[in-house]
Design an enzyme around this catalytic site. Structure first.
Site, PDB file in Angstrom:
ATOM      1  N   TYR A  37       2.448   9.859  34.412  1.00 18.21           N
ATOM      2  CA  TYR A  37       3.228  11.105  34.305  1.00 18.21           C
ATOM      3  C   TYR A  37       2.851  12.107  35.392  1.00 18.21           C
ATOM      4  O   TYR A  37       3.699  12.860  35.864  1.00 18.21           O
ATOM      5  CB  TYR A  37       3.109  11.701  32.886  1.00 18.21           C
ATOM      6  CG  TYR A  37       4.028  10.958  31.946  1.00 18.21           C
ATOM      7  CD1 TYR A  37       5.385  11.247  31.900  1.00 18.21           C
ATOM      8  CD2 TYR A  37       3.555   9.908  31.170  1.00 18.21           C
ATOM      9  CE1 TYR A  37       6.248  10.526  31.096  1.00 18.21           C
ATOM     10  CE2 TYR A  37       4.411   9.172  30.349  1.00 18.21           C
ATOM     11  CZ  TYR A  37       5.761   9.491  30.323  1.00 18.21           C
ATOM     12  OH  TYR A  37       6.628   8.772  29.536  1.00 18.21           O
ATOM     13  N   ASN A  69      17.503  13.658  30.388  1.00 22.49           N
ATOM     14  CA  ASN A  69      16.510  13.771  31.459  1.00 22.49           C
ATOM     15  C   ASN A  69      15.389  14.729  31.054  1.00 22.49           C
ATOM     16  O   ASN A  69      15.616  15.691  30.337  1.00 22.49           O
ATOM     17  CB  ASN A  69      17.173  14.273  32.747  1.00 22.49           C
ATOM     18  CG  ASN A  69      18.233  13.307  33.236  1.00 22.49           C
ATOM     19  OD1 ASN A  69      18.281  12.168  32.777  1.00 22.49           O
ATOM     20  ND2 ASN A  69      19.072  13.747  34.153  1.00 22.49           N
ATOM     21  N   HIS A 113      15.319  14.204  25.162  1.00 16.20           N
ATOM     22  CA  HIS A 113      14.095  13.419  25.344  1.00 16.20           C
ATOM     23  C   HIS A 113      12.914  14.284  25.770  1.00 16.20           C
ATOM     24  O   HIS A 113      11.920  13.763  26.282  1.00 16.20           O
ATOM     25  CB  HIS A 113      14.342  12.279  26.339  1.00 16.20           C
ATOM     26  CG  HIS A 113      15.286  11.238  25.800  1.00 16.20           C
ATOM     27  ND1 HIS A 113      15.901  10.285  26.575  1.00 16.20           N
ATOM     28  CD2 HIS A 113      15.727  11.016  24.532  1.00 16.20           C
ATOM     29  CE1 HIS A 113      16.678   9.522  25.812  1.00 16.20           C
ATOM     30  NE2 HIS A 113      16.593   9.957  24.577  1.00 16.20           N
ATOM     31  N   CYS A 159      -7.646  23.498  20.327  1.00 11.17           N
ATOM     32  CA  CYS A 159      -8.553  22.678  19.498  1.00 11.17           C
ATOM     33  C   CYS A 159      -9.397  21.707  20.320  1.00 11.17           C
ATOM     34  O   CYS A 159     -10.221  20.997  19.757  1.00 11.17           O
ATOM     35  CB  CYS A 159      -7.749  21.913  18.447  1.00 11.17           C
ATOM     36  SG  CYS A 159      -6.892  20.459  19.091  1.00 11.17           S
ATOM     37  N   GLY A 180      26.276   9.834  34.629  1.00 11.84           N
ATOM     38  CA  GLY A 180      25.039   9.220  35.136  1.00 11.84           C
ATOM     39  C   GLY A 180      24.123   8.670  34.063  1.00 11.84           C
ATOM     40  O   GLY A 180      22.906   8.741  34.197  1.00 11.84           O
ATOM     41  N   SER A 207      23.458   5.074  31.603  1.00 11.51           N
ATOM     42  CA  SER A 207      23.864   3.694  31.344  1.00 11.51           C
ATOM     43  C   SER A 207      24.381   3.531  29.914  1.00 11.51           C
ATOM     44  O   SER A 207      24.824   2.444  29.545  1.00 11.51           O
ATOM     45  CB  SER A 207      22.695   2.736  31.600  1.00 11.51           C
ATOM     46  OG  SER A 207      21.615   3.070  30.748  1.00 11.51           O
TER      47      SER A 207
HETATM   48  P1  OAD Z   1      19.561   4.573  33.366  1.00 19.03           P
HETATM   49  O1  OAD Z   1      18.638   4.294  34.502  1.00 19.03           O
HETATM   50  O2  OAD Z   1      19.610   3.620  32.233  1.00 19.03           O
HETATM   51  O3  OAD Z   1      21.045   4.689  33.935  1.00 19.03           O
HETATM   52  C1  OAD Z   1      21.336   5.460  35.062  1.00 19.03           C
HETATM   53  C2  OAD Z   1      22.836   5.430  35.266  1.00 19.03           C
HETATM   54  O4  OAD Z   1      23.145   6.337  36.310  1.00 19.03           O
HETATM   55  C3  OAD Z   1      23.400   4.075  35.660  1.00 19.03           C
HETATM   56  O5  OAD Z   1      24.506   3.767  34.839  1.00 19.03           O
HETATM   57  C4  OAD Z   1      23.846   4.268  37.119  1.00 19.03           C
HETATM   58  O6  OAD Z   1      25.020   3.529  37.444  1.00 19.03           O
HETATM   59  C5  OAD Z   1      24.136   5.748  37.140  1.00 19.03           C
HETATM   60  N1  OAD Z   1      24.016   6.387  38.464  1.00 19.03           N
HETATM   61  C6  OAD Z   1      23.187   6.074  39.486  1.00 19.03           C
HETATM   62  N2  OAD Z   1      23.354   6.931  40.513  1.00 19.03           N
HETATM   63  C7  OAD Z   1      24.331   7.808  40.141  1.00 19.03           C
HETATM   64  C8  OAD Z   1      24.945   8.943  40.759  1.00 19.03           C
HETATM   65  N3  OAD Z   1      24.592   9.347  41.980  1.00 19.03           N
HETATM   66  N4  OAD Z   1      25.893   9.611  40.061  1.00 19.03           N
HETATM   67  C9  OAD Z   1      26.260   9.207  38.813  1.00 19.03           C
HETATM   68  N5  OAD Z   1      25.706   8.155  38.185  1.00 19.03           N
HETATM   69  C10 OAD Z   1      24.746   7.460  38.833  1.00 19.03           C
HETATM   70  O7  OAD Z   1      19.247   6.064  32.855  1.00 19.03           O
HETATM   71  P2  OAD Z   1      19.628   6.775  31.489  1.00 19.03           P
HETATM   72  O8  OAD Z   1      20.947   6.321  30.988  1.00 19.03           O
HETATM   73  O9  OAD Z   1      19.399   8.218  31.674  1.00 19.03           O
HETATM   74  O10 OAD Z   1      14.506   7.438  27.759  1.00 19.03           O
HETATM   75  O11 OAD Z   1      18.518   6.223  30.516  1.00 19.03           O
HETATM   76  C11 OAD Z   1      18.471   6.700  29.207  1.00 19.03           C
HETATM   77  C12 OAD Z   1      17.071   6.754  28.704  1.00 19.03           C
HETATM   78  O12 OAD Z   1      16.458   5.483  28.870  1.00 19.03           O
HETATM   79  C13 OAD Z   1      16.154   7.674  29.470  1.00 19.03           C
HETATM   80  O13 OAD Z   1      16.247   9.016  29.042  1.00 19.03           O
HETATM   81  C14 OAD Z   1      14.807   7.124  29.130  1.00 19.03           C
HETATM   82  C15 OAD Z   1      15.096   5.658  29.325  1.00 19.03           C
HETATM   83  O14 OAD Z   1      14.356   4.796  28.583  1.00 19.03           O
HETATM   84  C16 OAD Z   1      13.247   7.751  27.410  1.00 19.03           C
HETATM   85  O15 OAD Z   1      12.332   7.781  28.199  1.00 19.03           O
HETATM   86  C17 OAD Z   1      13.089   8.054  25.943  1.00 19.03           C
HETATM   87 ZN    ZN Z   2      -4.804  21.071  19.883  1.00 20.16          ZN
END
Ligand code: OAD
Ligand code: ZN
Length: 249
Positions: free
Chosen positions: A71, A106, A123, A154, A191, A193
């Site tokens: 992180y 995000n 998240h 603590c 943006g 998946s």
């Molecule tokens: P993903 O990495 O699963 O998906 C990213 C999406 O963004 C894909 O569908 C790409 O096609 C699209 N993409 C890429 N570049 C782009 C652009 N310039 N403009 C528009 N779209 C674009 O990410 P998330 O869907 O955010 O959770 O993932 C969801 C969650 O899964 C995250 O919050 C995280 C992960 O596990 C936790 O950490 C709890």
């Molecule tokens: Zn504490």
């Protein structure tokens, strides 16, 4: 059907122009043009790591130093990144709209930096430290020099204020997001998946409640076939174009 880029942009602009209530769901793709790796695309964040090694409570209990190293590397990277035109366009859309809610998966804080205010961070927020023992939370703005930051209340171990796999979403966040999805007339899904629940189901929820669902994503997702309109473009291209079209209408 005319599904060309200018036609679709004009259609979304018209829907947004006439909507009293707008909801937006964003994922990692909205920050891709800020230089932040998405999760599942090639070269994505999970590619070098198994999520369960760094993004679960069990991983933190097993090896908190390793989890903090991951992180802290993310925080260092984020310090080099700025919001992109998509973040700014969404902040402007909020100012132009009576009833607006931005739901994001995000944790990077870029929507807030760009000026979005009515924001649900499903998240969590990577710039929050939260105590593993007493739950004390505080905002931070730099990478800690300590391998594991200590709780000022603590003395316990601080953890990043993000939601890990197997954890529940922040209290209230999912209810507020569902309420926004239920009342909106247009939902933009940008943006993501659309593979992680319950975030992914919010668009279906909005559609069932009668909203137009618009997907903005250069790649197809499980949502694509059920969206009312798809703009297969990058967010940083599509969102400013939509704003411009609204301003011209
Ligand atoms: P993903 O990495 O699963 O998906 C990213 C999406 O963004 C894909 O569908 C790409 O096609 C699209 N993409 C890429 N570049 C782009 C652009 N310039 N403009 C528009 N779209 C674009 O990410 P998330 O869907 O955010 O959770 O993932 C969801 C969650 O899964 C995250 O919050 C995280 C992960 O596990 C936790 O950490 C709890
Ligand atoms: Zn504490």
């Amino acid at each position: 059907m005319d599904d060309s880029f200018p036609h679709n942009i004009a259609q979304v602009a018209e829907w947004l122009h006439h909507a009293d209530s707008v909801a937006v769901m964003t994922g990692a793709g909205v920050s891709a043009e800020s230089g932040i790796a998405t999760f599942r695309d090639a070269g994505g964040l999970w590619e070098g790591h198994r999520p369960e090694d760094v993004a679960t409570p069990q991983a933190f209990q097993r090896d908190p130093t390793m989890v903090w190293r991951f992180y802290n590397a993310r925080r260092s990277q984020l310090l080099q990144c700025q919001p992109n035109p998509a973040h700014y366009a969404l902040a402007q859309l909020e100012r132009d709209c009576a009833n607006f809610c931005l739901i994001t998966q995000n944790v990077d804080g870029l929507h807030r930096t760009a000026g979005s205010r009515n924001l649900i961070e499903l998240h969590g927020d990577i710039w929050i430290d939260r105590c593993w023992d007493c739950n004390h939370a505080q905002r931070v703005d730099k990478v800690s020099a300590e391998p594991i930051p200590a709780c000022p209340k603590c003395g316990g171990m601080m953890r990043p204020g993000v939601v890990w796999f197997g954890e529940t979403l922040p209290p209230g966040a999912i209810n507020d997001a569902q309420a926004a999805a239920a009342r909106c007339e247009v939902m933009l899904v940008i943006g993501t998946s659309s593979m992680v629940q319950p975030a992914a189901s919010l668009a279906m929820f909005a559609a069932q409640a009668g909203a137009k669902v618009v997907e903005i994503n250069p790649q197809a997702t499980p949502l694509t076939h059920s969206a009312d309109l798809v703009i297969a473009e990058k967010a940083g291209t599509a969102m400013p174009a939509i704003l411009e079209a609204i301003e011209e209408s």
